[in-house]
Design a protein around this motif. Structure first.
Motif, PDB file in Angstrom:
ATOM      1  N   ALA A 782       0.816  -1.216   0.000  1.00 24.05           N
ATOM      2  CA  ALA A 782       0.000   0.000   0.000  1.00 24.05           C
ATOM      3  C   ALA A 782       0.846   1.260   0.000  1.00 24.05           C
ATOM      4  O   ALA A 782       0.303   2.357  -0.099  1.00 24.05           O
ATOM      5  CB  ALA A 782      -0.921   0.004   1.223  1.00 24.05           C
ATOM      6  N   GLY A 783       2.154   1.127   0.114  1.00 25.71           N
ATOM      7  CA  GLY A 783       3.034   2.280   0.168  1.00 25.71           C
ATOM      8  C   GLY A 783       3.644   2.612  -1.176  1.00 25.71           C
ATOM      9  O   GLY A 783       3.418   1.930  -2.185  1.00 25.71           O
ATOM     10  N   PRO A 784       4.472   3.652  -1.216  1.00 26.12           N
ATOM     11  CA  PRO A 784       5.013   4.128  -2.497  1.00 26.12           C
ATOM     12  C   PRO A 784       6.291   3.419  -2.942  1.00 26.12           C
ATOM     13  O   PRO A 784       6.671   3.527  -4.104  1.00 26.12           O
ATOM     14  CB  PRO A 784       5.291   5.606  -2.211  1.00 26.12           C
ATOM     15  CG  PRO A 784       5.622   5.644  -0.749  1.00 26.12           C
ATOM     16  CD  PRO A 784       4.783   4.584  -0.108  1.00 26.12           C
ATOM     17  N   GLU A 785       6.977   2.713  -2.041  1.00 28.03           N
ATOM     18  CA  GLU A 785       8.273   2.145  -2.377  1.00 28.03           C
ATOM     19  C   GLU A 785       8.115   0.823  -3.120  1.00 28.03           C
ATOM     20  O   GLU A 785       7.402  -0.074  -2.658  1.00 28.03           O
ATOM     21  CB  GLU A 785       9.106   1.916  -1.111  1.00 28.03           C
ATOM     22  CG  GLU A 785       9.454   3.179  -0.354  1.00 28.03           C
ATOM     23  CD  GLU A 785      10.447   4.041  -1.110  1.00 28.03           C
ATOM     24  OE1 GLU A 785      11.162   3.512  -1.983  1.00 28.03           O
ATOM     25  OE2 GLU A 785      10.505   5.253  -0.823  1.00 28.03           O
ATOM     26  N   PRO A 786       8.754   0.650  -4.278  1.00 25.85           N
ATOM     27  CA  PRO A 786       8.685  -0.637  -4.983  1.00 25.85           C
ATOM     28  C   PRO A 786       9.471  -1.717  -4.233  1.00 25.85           C
ATOM     29  O   PRO A 786      10.542  -1.442  -3.695  1.00 25.85           O
ATOM     30  CB  PRO A 786       9.334  -0.329  -6.336  1.00 25.85           C
ATOM     31  CG  PRO A 786      10.234   0.831  -6.069  1.00 25.85           C
ATOM     32  CD  PRO A 786       9.570   1.649  -5.003  1.00 25.85           C
ATOM     33  N   PHE A 787       8.926  -2.910  -4.204  1.00 21.23           N
ATOM     34  CA  PHE A 787       9.599  -3.989  -3.476  1.00 21.23           C
ATOM     35  C   PHE A 787       9.306  -5.363  -4.056  1.00 21.23           C
ATOM     36  O   PHE A 787      10.081  -6.311  -3.870  1.00 21.23           O
ATOM     37  CB  PHE A 787       9.164  -3.988  -2.009  1.00 21.23           C
ATOM     38  CG  PHE A 787       7.787  -4.556  -1.784  1.00 21.23           C
ATOM     39  CD1 PHE A 787       7.607  -5.860  -1.355  1.00 21.23           C
ATOM     40  CD2 PHE A 787       6.648  -3.807  -2.042  1.00 21.23           C
ATOM     41  CE1 PHE A 787       6.343  -6.391  -1.163  1.00 21.23           C
ATOM     42  CE2 PHE A 787       5.388  -4.318  -1.859  1.00 21.23           C
ATOM     43  CZ  PHE A 787       5.222  -5.620  -1.419  1.00 21.23           C
ATOM     44  N   ALA A 788       8.163  -5.536  -4.749  1.00 24.30           N
ATOM     45  CA  ALA A 788       7.680  -6.871  -5.103  1.00 24.30           C
ATOM     46  C   ALA A 788       8.604  -7.578  -6.084  1.00 24.30           C
ATOM     47  O   ALA A 788       8.871  -8.780  -5.946  1.00 24.30           O
ATOM     48  CB  ALA A 788       6.260  -6.779  -5.665  1.00 24.30           C
ATOM     49  N   ALA A 789       9.092  -6.876  -7.101  1.00 24.73           N
ATOM     50  CA  ALA A 789       9.962  -7.524  -8.085  1.00 24.73           C
ATOM     51  C   ALA A 789      11.235  -8.029  -7.424  1.00 24.73           C
ATOM     52  O   ALA A 789      11.679  -9.170  -7.674  1.00 24.73           O
ATOM     53  CB  ALA A 789      10.281  -6.552  -9.209  1.00 24.73           C
ATOM     54  N   ALA A 790      11.846  -7.210  -6.564  1.00 26.51           N
ATOM     55  CA  ALA A 790      13.066  -7.633  -5.878  1.00 26.51           C
ATOM     56  C   ALA A 790      12.786  -8.797  -4.936  1.00 26.51           C
ATOM     57  O   ALA A 790      13.615  -9.719  -4.802  1.00 26.51           O
ATOM     58  CB  ALA A 790      13.653  -6.458  -5.100  1.00 26.51           C
ATOM     59  N   LEU A 791      11.615  -8.790  -4.286  1.00 28.24           N
ATOM     60  CA  LEU A 791      11.264  -9.905  -3.401  1.00 28.24           C
ATOM     61  C   LEU A 791      11.125 -11.198  -4.192  1.00 28.24           C
ATOM     62  O   LEU A 791      11.579 -12.260  -3.758  1.00 28.24           O
ATOM     63  CB  LEU A 791       9.967  -9.590  -2.654  1.00 28.24           C
ATOM     64  CG  LEU A 791       9.420 -10.709  -1.770  1.00 28.24           C
ATOM     65  CD1 LEU A 791      10.401 -11.087  -0.681  1.00 28.24           C
ATOM     66  CD2 LEU A 791       8.069 -10.308  -1.158  1.00 28.24           C
ATOM     67  N   GLY A 792      10.496 -11.120  -5.364  1.00 27.21           N
ATOM     68  CA  GLY A 792      10.365 -12.321  -6.186  1.00 27.21           C
ATOM     69  C   GLY A 792      11.714 -12.878  -6.590  1.00 27.21           C
ATOM     70  O   GLY A 792      11.937 -14.101  -6.535  1.00 27.21           O
TER      71      GLY A 792
END
Length: 893
Positions: A782-792
């Motif tokens: 829900a926040g502005p910082e991208p994280f999902a691609a790096a987590l994958g």
């Protein structure tokens, strides 16, 4: 020892450990002399030092207890004395000597004393010696034992702890005088099955066998007639039906199997099994499923019962149970074709199962029997099939002979916007309120509570509340001595707080802890260095709080200030720049200088604004003190720059070409600049060893005491916390996952440390930690910082067939995030993880592919993943290939 029976004589012999002398003194006295000594003995014991039993080389309580048995006139007075705090450990010797004294007195209340001692046993953690004495007195007095949880637990444990000693467990249990009275409690008391489920040392191999002996022995006693079969069977089934923790139910499952029930016995308990199958833990549900199927095979199970049980069972998450239930229902359809319609409508309940392969299996089963169905039933089944997912709606239309539903985009659940960070509660306003918070601090430390306590201690002292503070706080030093005094096995923060309280209340300080604290504090002031072999302050961010508490203890009288600068304005540790400006202006107007660590911590808590605030900068430029000038420069430079964080690998031994994988992946930190704050250099410098050292200090942290140090630099805090968070996944520790949502609520970029932290917590061994990981995932999504691609990408690297990071734990967590509305982020994770996971084919990959199918369909994803194409193009009927083909179809159609 000889002489008159007096308390001084008993006490002197007890302190010398002369039990023979006390026994002789008691036996040589007349009963009148014994009774006359009762009051002096009672008074002496009541006046004795409550801590003498553990501070003396010889424990005198055993000798005192002999005098209690030898002099007291009633069981009530004897029990009251033996139960006193200063009589602990009195029974750490064989009861024979006590019983000899009791027999010499011909006491009629020995059994009564045994009952009283037995009733006082704690429900948990029963000491063997406590139980042994109570049991010996009960046997000597021919008294019936109380069936309390503590006594039953002690009885059971003393039986099982000597399994290898003759006579055998079977013989000891069969001949035990307490068996008929206490055995029912093993079945009736919640949690006691865990004690009955302990393993044993195998007499054949000499190794530990995890299979408990208790169920087998009980079944043998039933077989030989020592125990009533119906009573034991009813108690076993009733225990399973009432439920308990899984490990506590295991011995009753084994006992149920060992009893080898007949069809008549199964049929008698059909209602119990029908309640167990839908809701019980998997092992017990499997037992119930087999029992009901046995009754059904004998033609004694009503169809109504079967269908009611099946409708709920088909929605269970355990696929083995669901598949077995579907196979059973298909067998019933073939056996009773005239009732195919109602049976298959029950099968359609599986269309609501979250797993696509279960939905597909139910659909296939129905498709094999559609010729037996009337049009009305087919129409109802078609309506039920609208809940199917993936590629199954089109297949259901073909099988049921109805028009294929039009493809419509699924409505995505939306994540709610992040709420604003809560402001801190109002400051503590009185000495009494401060005392209450300090008392709570002894039982639960939190960063917010520490901040409020330190702020109140400084402000209330400054506002002439010294007398009130002394009245409210001084009693706490006596009430919690272990918290406010130096302890070699305990962190020293509360000890420093104790010193601060002593300073405020006028007690002169000195001694080893005080002197070491001052030396360590000077090192922190001079270099920022906190850790080290002789430093009392932790090297990690939590050590900043320890050093600040020490600073308060030293400076509160030497250089008093009216307020602390670093007290946060928000519960995550953030401090509004305008509030800090006002505080600095007040100190400057009073001619006070702020304390060094207090000022540095305040600056580290300032948020990084999206754009400079000219009005704030203009006001800051008006400050003239060194602290004010430093604050103005801090604002002008944009605050603390983000450190450089980089992944590093730890290996057990040297890395070699034959090494398959590193032991653990962590992160190193390096400051982005030199010459900043002293604390800044320490907090942003982290160089991990290349060989892992798994120490208790590396365990998972849980408190906001860590995150509140750098609330706008979560990447740096995550790097420090990473050893503990990794241990949740690769060392199966528990509890530390609660730190991750706190990190997610902080601000700052998401780098490799936060990414690894999220990966480790999503792969945690224990569900509560994985739930915390999902909460953090939703906050970041829900926040502005991208994280999902790096987590994958990180999950793709960490999860593998031989990895300590288990994909089977990650999939349920990501599924929960998908269901909570973070589908877009979940798809990003999966799209980046699949290319790395498909070639390795770790356990749990089919489940991940199924989740990917659901997420991709929901976000209408289209993608070309070569690794997926390669797997989908293979021939075969395994679930991996089926799920790969299903996902490939969704992504390319």
């Amino acid at each position: 020892m000889s002489g008159t029976l007096t308390w001084p004589a008993v006490d002197s012999a007890a302190r010398a450990g002369d039990l023979d002398g006390i026994t002789a003194l008691l036996l040589s006295a007349t009963e009148a002399e014994r009774l006359a000594a009762a009051k002096p003995v009672e008074a002496g014991i009541r006046a004795a030092d409550p801590d003498l039993w553990w501070r003396s080389d010889i424990n005198p309580t055993t000798g005192w207890a002999l005098a209690v048995i030898g002099c007291m006139p009633t069981a009530a007075r004897a029990a009251a004395l033996l139960g006193r705090r200063n009589m602990q450990m009195w029974n750490r010797t064989a009861p024979d000597r006590f019983l000899a004294v009791a027999r010499a007195r011909e006491l009629p209340w020995v059994g009564d004393l045994g009952v009283r001692l037995a009733e006082r046993l704690p429900a948990r953690d029963v000491w063997f010696e406590d139980w042994r004495f109570a049991a010996a007195l009960l046997r000597a007095g021919a008294a019936e034992p109380p069936a309390t949880e503590g006594f039953v637990r002690g009885w059971l444990n003393q039986l099982l702890r000597t399994q290898r000693q003759p006579p055998s467990l079977h013989q000891r249990l069969r001949d035990d005088p307490f068996l008929d009275r206490l055995l029912p409690g093993v079945f009736e008391i919640d949690g006691l099955g865990a004690d009955a489920g302990v393993g044993h040392l195998s007499a054949r191999t000499g190794r530990w066998d995890t299979t408990p002996r208790f169920p087998t022995v009980i079944a043998d006693l039933v077989a030989e007639g020592r125990l009533d079969r119906k009573v034991i069977l009813d108690a076993t089934v009733d225990r399973l039906a009432r439920g308990d923790r899984v490990n506590a139910l295991r011995p009753f499952v084994l006992l149920h199997d060992a009893l080898a029930l007949t069809v008549d016995e199964f049929a008698t308990h059909t209602p119990d099994y029908a309640r167990l199958l839908p809701d019980a833990p998997p092992v017990i549900a499997g037992l119930a499923q087999r029992a009901l199927r046995t009754v059904d095979d004998a033609g004694r199970l009503e169809m109504r019962t079967l269908l009611e049980v099946s409708a709920a069972t088909l929605l269970r998450t355990e696929k083995t149970l669901v598949k077995a239930q579907l196979s059973w229902l298909e067998r019933v359809v073939r056996r009773e074709p005239d009732r195919a319609g109602e049976i298959l409508e029950t099968v359609a309940a599986a269309f609501g199962h979250p797993a696509l392969d279960i939905q597909e299996r139910a659909l296939t089963l129905i498709g094999r029997h559609t010729s037996r169905l009337d049009p009305g039933t087919v129409a109802r089944l078609a309506d039920a099939a609208t809940g199917l997912a993936g590629d199954l709606p089109a297949r259901s239309a073909e099988l049921l002979g109805v028009a294929a539903p039009e493809e419509e985009p699924a409505a995505l659940a939306e994540l709610p916007p992040l709420p604003p960070v809560t402001t801190v509660p109002p400051p503590i306003a009185s000495a009494a309120e401060l005392a209450e918070e300090v008392m709570l601090l002894t039982s639960e430390e939190t960063g917010l509570r520490w901040e409020r306590v330190l702020a109140a201690l400084v402000s209330l002292r400054e506002s002439s509340h010294t007398a009130d503070l002394a009245t409210a706080l001084a009693p706490l030093l006596d009430r919690y001595p272990h918290h406010f005094a130096e302890q070699i096995w305990y962190q020293q923060r509360t000890a420093y707080l104790g010193d601060a309280i002593r300073v405020v209340t006028g007690v002169r300080r000195g001694g080893g802890l005080w002197n070491r604290m001052i030396r360590a504090l000077k090192i922190v002031w001079g270099s920022g260095r906190r850790g080290g072999a002789d430093s009392p302050f932790e090297q990690n961010p939590e050590g900043v709080l320890s050093a600040r508490v020490a600073e308060v203890a030293l400076e509160i009288s030497r250089s008093p200030v009216p307020l602390l600068l670093a007290t946060p304005t928000h519960v995550n540790g953030s401090l509004d720049a305008e509030v800090l400006l006002d505080r600095l202006a007040r100190l400057e107007a009073d001619g006070r200088r702020p304390w060094p660590l207090d000022l540095q911590q305040a600056l580290l808590r300032l948020p990084r604004p999206a754009a400079p605030d000219p009005a704030l900068a203009e006001r800051a430029a008006g400050l003239t003190s060194p602290a004010g000038l430093q604050f103005a420069a801090w604002l002008a430079e944009g605050g603390l720059p983000d450190p450089a964080s980089s992944r590093m690998e730890q290996w057990v031994g040297a890395k070699s070409p034959g090494s398959s994988r590193p032991d653990r992946i962590l992160v190193d930190l390096r400051p982005a600049r030199t010459g900043g704050l002293l604390l800044e250099e320490q907090l942003l410098t982290l160089k991990r060893p290349r060989i892992p050292h798994h120490l208790p200090a590396d365990g998972p942290a849980e408190s906001d005491m860590v995150t509140m140090v750098l609330p706008h630099h979560r990447e740096a805090v995550a790097a420090w916390a990473l050893t503990g968070l990794a241990s949740l996944a690769d060392r199966d520790q528990r509890g530390g996952g609660r730190l991750l949502p706190l990190l997610a609520e902080c601000t700052g970029p998401v780098g490799p440390a936060m990414t690894l932290a999220l990966a480790y917590v999503l792969a945690a061994r224990h569900e509560a930690d994985r739930v915390a990981g999902v909460d953090a995932f939703l906050t970041l999504a829900a926040g502005p910082e991208p994280f999902a691609a790096a987590l994958g990408t990180e999950l793709g690297r960490l999860c593998g067939p031989d990895s300590q990071i288990k994909l089977t734990r990650v999939v349920p967590a990501l599924t929960d995030a998908h269901r909570a509305g973070a589908t877009a982020a979940v798809w990003q994770v999966l799209a980046n993880a699949l290319p790395l996971l498909l070639p390795k084919s770790p356990r749990g990959l089919p489940d991940l592919l199924e989740l990917a199918t659901q997420a991709a369909r929901a976000v209408q994803a289209r993608a070309d993943i070569p690794e997926l194409t390669a797997v989908a193009s293979r021939s075969g009927s395994s679930r991996l290939f089926k799920e790969a083909r299903r996902l490939h179809s969704i992504l390319t159609t």
